[in-house]
Design an enzyme around this catalytic site. Structure first.
Site, PDB file in Angstrom:
ATOM      1  N   SER A  63       0.861  -1.181   0.000  1.00  0.00           N
ATOM      2  CA  SER A  63       0.000   0.000   0.000  1.00  0.00           C
ATOM      3  C   SER A  63       0.893   1.225   0.000  1.00  0.00           C
ATOM      4  CB  SER A  63      -0.884   0.000   1.254  1.00  0.00           C
ATOM      5  OG  SER A  63      -1.486   1.258   1.480  1.00  0.00           O
ATOM      6  N   TYR A  82      -2.255  -1.216  10.616  1.00  0.00           N
ATOM      7  CA  TYR A  82      -2.162  -1.365   9.165  1.00  0.00           C
ATOM      8  C   TYR A  82      -0.811  -0.853   8.656  1.00  0.00           C
ATOM      9  CZ  TYR A  82      -3.797  -1.225   4.287  1.00  0.00           C
ATOM     10  OH  TYR A  82      -3.952  -1.422   2.938  1.00  0.00           O
TER      11      TYR A  82
END
Length: 271
Positions: free
Chosen positions: A153, A166
């Site tokens: 990401s 995350y």
């Protein structure tokens, strides 16, 4: 003069040539979003795809959709909860291509973040990829060829507030991917990350609706002003675009590309 609206990929455009006939690929988080797009793309290239997810209904829908398409490969659903690390490692045995995509998200300040959720996020998004790679490498090393693609990401390269688990997991995945690249190089195995920004998935679509209601603004403004505030391109990425990047990293032409992180963030990290 009006500024043209940035356009996404042209529908039905010619896809990157890719032949994975005779190869077995495993894609995690395959029931929807990026994982679903990757499973279909690799099957279109001729691979036998093990589509892994804990969502049995989503996997059945994927398999039904794949059977309705003119694919040269197959998509086989495998229901699996990646918190079962031993089962994850076993599922990866015999795979030629491994796409670590599954992820979960919870947005909370650190002082309010449940420790058990933090642990689960790291287990699914960092420990499970380690175990999957560990299970896949003996076969890859034995044949002198393999492709590992980790769907990271922009948050593997940048941090955002309230996403401690995350961001920590994605940063860890980045480092692990590079170690796999160094160890796998002499065996013909590459390991890379792709780093998308906000992708048009059901999860993100729900976030847009919630943000629009909370702020009292149209959904379009949520995307451009809140989610994409740091992005030069003011649109969401389509899952198929990410899948095409994953596909490229599986080509023979990408054999010298290893240990890299490929940003697909619309210019976010250009700042």
């Amino acid at each position: 003069m009006t500024t043209p609206t940035p356009q996404g990929p042209v529908p039905n455009s010619a896809a990157l040539g890719l032949d994975l006939g005779g190869r077995t690929a495993l894609v995690t988080g395959a029931a929807s979003g990026i994982g679903r797009a990757c499973a279909l793309r690799l099957a279109a290239a001729g691979a036998k795809v093990r589509a892994v997810d804990r969502d049995a209904d989503g996997l059945d829908g994927l398999a039904d959709h794949a059977r309705g398409l003119d694919l040269s490969g197959t998509v086989e659903p495998h229901v699996l909860d990646l918190t079962d690390l031993d089962a994850a490692e076993q599922a990866a045995a015999g795979t030629d291509v491994l796409v670590n995509n599954a992820g979960i998200q919870l947005v909370r300040p650190i002082e309010e973040f449940p420790p058990e959720v933090f642990s689960t996020v790291l287990k699914v998004m960092l420990e499970a990829p380690f175990r999957l790679v560990r299970g896949a490498l003996p076969h890859m090393y034995g044949q002198g060829w393999g492709r590992i693609v980790n769907v990271s990401s922009v948050h593997g390269l940048r941090a955002s507030a309230f996403k401690s688990a995350y961001v920590a997991a994605k940063h860890g995945l980045e480092g692990f991917s590079k170690v796999a690249a160094l160890e796998g190089a002499r065996h013909g195995v590459t390991s890379n990350c792709v780093n998308p920004g906000y992708v048009r998935t059901p999860l993100v679509e729900r976030q847009i609706a919630d943000q629009a209601a909370a702020h009292g603004i149209p959904a379009e403004r949520v995307v451009t002003e809140i989610m994409l505030g740091d992005s030069a391109l003011k649109r969401l990425i389509e899952p198929e675009e990410v899948a095409e990047a994953v596909a490229y990293l599986c080509t023979p032409q990408a054999s010298f590309v290893t240990g890299v992180s490929l940003p697909m963030d619309g210019g976010w990290t250009a700042h």
